[in-house]
Design a protein around this motif. Structure first.
Motif, mmCIF file in Angstrom:
data_model
loop_
_atom_site.group_PDB
_atom_site.id
_atom_site.type_symbol
_atom_site.label_atom_id
_atom_site.label_comp_id
_atom_site.label_asym_id
_atom_site.label_seq_id
_atom_site.Cartn_x
_atom_site.Cartn_y
_atom_site.Cartn_z
ATOM 1 N N MET A 1 -3.255 -8.978 7.432
ATOM 2 C CA MET A 1 -3.339 -8.653 6.029
ATOM 3 C C MET A 1 -3.203 -7.150 5.814
ATOM 4 N N ALA A 2 -3.672 -6.345 6.749
ATOM 5 C CA ALA A 2 -3.581 -4.893 6.615
ATOM 6 C C ALA A 2 -2.127 -4.453 6.550
ATOM 7 N N ASN A 3 -1.261 -5.077 7.336
ATOM 8 C CA ASN A 3 0.154 -4.724 7.320
ATOM 9 C C ASN A 3 0.795 -5.049 5.965
ATOM 10 N N PHE A 4 0.389 -6.177 5.372
ATOM 11 C CA PHE A 4 0.925 -6.549 4.073
ATOM 12 C C PHE A 4 0.462 -5.553 3.007
ATOM 13 N N GLU A 5 -0.796 -5.146 3.059
ATOM 14 C CA GLU A 5 -1.318 -4.162 2.106
ATOM 15 C C GLU A 5 -0.616 -2.821 2.281
ATOM 16 N N PHE A 7 2.361 -2.401 3.498
ATOM 17 C CA PHE A 7 3.711 -2.622 2.985
ATOM 18 C C PHE A 7 3.729 -2.499 1.456
ATOM 19 N N GLY A 8 2.754 -3.098 0.800
ATOM 20 C CA GLY A 8 2.651 -3.031 -0.656
ATOM 21 C C GLY A 8 2.485 -1.597 -1.147
ATOM 22 N N GLU A 13 4.821 3.377 -3.517
ATOM 23 C CA GLU A 13 5.169 4.800 -3.393
ATOM 24 C C GLU A 13 6.670 5.016 -3.555
ATOM 25 N N GLU A 14 7.456 4.161 -2.925
ATOM 26 C CA GLU A 14 8.912 4.285 -3.016
ATOM 27 C C GLU A 14 9.402 3.996 -4.434
#
Length: 64
Positions: A1-5, A7-8, A13-14
């Motif tokens: 879940m940390a990777n998804f957060e 990524f979000g 930011e982008e």
């Protein structure tokens, strides 16, 4: 879940960077292009109006 957060957050930011780029670089250029096109069209319309006015004046002065 940390990777998804993560990524979000990166996507957010982008998206902010993209919005800023659009607002500072793309939008002003598009506005300038629109202004230039409108000024050119305005000048051409003035020329056409002058031409029509000359034609009308010339035809009104000619006896039938």
């Amino acid at each position: 879940m940390a990777n998804f957060e993560e990524f979000g957050r990166t996507v957010d930011e982008e998206m902010k960077k993209l919005k800023e780029f659009f607002e500072t670089e793309v939008k002003p250029g598009a506005k300038r292009g629109t202004l230039d096109a409108l000024r050119a069209a305005s000048a051409r319309l003035a020329e056409l109006a002058d031409d029509l006015e000359r034609r009308f004046k010339d035809s009104a002065e000619k006896p039938e």
